[in-house]
Scaffold this motif. Structure first.
Motif, short mmCIF file in Angstrom:
data_model
loop_
_atom_site.label_atom_id
_atom_site.label_comp_id
_atom_site.label_asym_id
_atom_site.label_seq_id
_atom_site.Cartn_x
_atom_site.Cartn_y
_atom_site.Cartn_z
N ALA A 190 42.81 40.98 40.34
CA ALA A 190 41.74 41.91 39.93
C ALA A 190 41.05 41.40 38.66
N LEU A 191 41.81 40.86 37.73
CA LEU A 191 41.24 40.30 36.49
C LEU A 191 40.32 39.12 36.83
N CYS A 192 40.77 38.25 37.71
CA CYS A 192 39.93 37.12 38.14
C CYS A 192 38.63 37.62 38.75
N GLU A 193 38.70 38.66 39.56
CA GLU A 193 37.49 39.21 40.18
C GLU A 193 36.54 39.78 39.11
N ARG A 194 37.10 40.44 38.08
CA ARG A 194 36.25 40.99 37.01
C ARG A 194 35.60 39.88 36.21
N ILE A 195 36.33 38.80 35.96
CA ILE A 195 35.78 37.68 35.18
C ILE A 195 34.72 36.93 35.98
N TYR A 231 34.32 50.46 29.21
CA TYR A 231 33.44 51.16 30.12
C TYR A 231 32.18 51.59 29.37
N THR A 244 36.48 41.93 23.80
CA THR A 244 35.31 41.27 24.33
C THR A 244 35.19 39.91 23.69
N VAL A 301 32.16 37.48 37.86
CA VAL A 301 31.01 38.23 38.35
C VAL A 301 29.73 37.44 38.27
N GLN A 360 47.29 42.44 39.76
CA GLN A 360 46.51 42.64 38.53
C GLN A 360 45.81 41.36 38.11
#
Length: 133
Positions: free
Chosen positions: A126-131, A46, A75, A133, A123
């Motif tokens: 959600a990880l796929c959605e974060r990746i 964050y 990262t 972007v 989960q």
């Protein structure tokens, strides 16, 4: 004795968390800000918009939930092609998990030899959605 997660912002706008045992949030904050505190601070992934050490008096301390763990974010730099391969692999994993138990060698990788629980279908989504972007 309850455990508390204490967050701070520092170093190029990156936020960190640590876990301390204390009786109250105030005691947790005091322990974590003490110069004698030598616990591990983990990067959360964050980013704040300031570059000054600060523990927010209202939201900087919260009780650690039962079964919750705090891990550092990793990262990595990937190309668009590599990102798409990661997303395809995650979606294939999601399909495999939805069908039932997965092969032990894959489960071993997914859980780091049972060092942690595997991600569930939500989960992974959600990880796929974060990746993506």
């Amino acid at each position: 004795m309850p455990k508390f997660v204490v967050s701070k912002g520092h170093d190029a706008f990156v936020c960190y968390e640590t876990v301390v045992e204390a009786d109250t949030p105030e005691e947790a904050r005091a322990l974590a800000t003490s110069v004698q505190y030598d616990g591990e601070w983990l990067a959360t992934g964050y980013v704040q918009e300031f570059d000054d050490y600060e523990i927010d008096e209202h939201s900087g301390v919260r009780q650690l939930e039962s079964g919750e763990t705090v891990e550092a974010f990793l990262t990595i730099g990937v190309t668009a092609q590599e990102r798409d391969a990661l997303l395809a692999g995650l979606r294939l994993l999601q399909l495999a998990l939805a069908r039932g138990p997965i092969d032990p060698p894959l489960r071993s990788v997914l859980t780091d030899d049972d060092a942690h629980a595997s991600l569930d279908l939500t989960q992974i989504d959600a990880l796929c959605e974060r990746i993506n972007v």
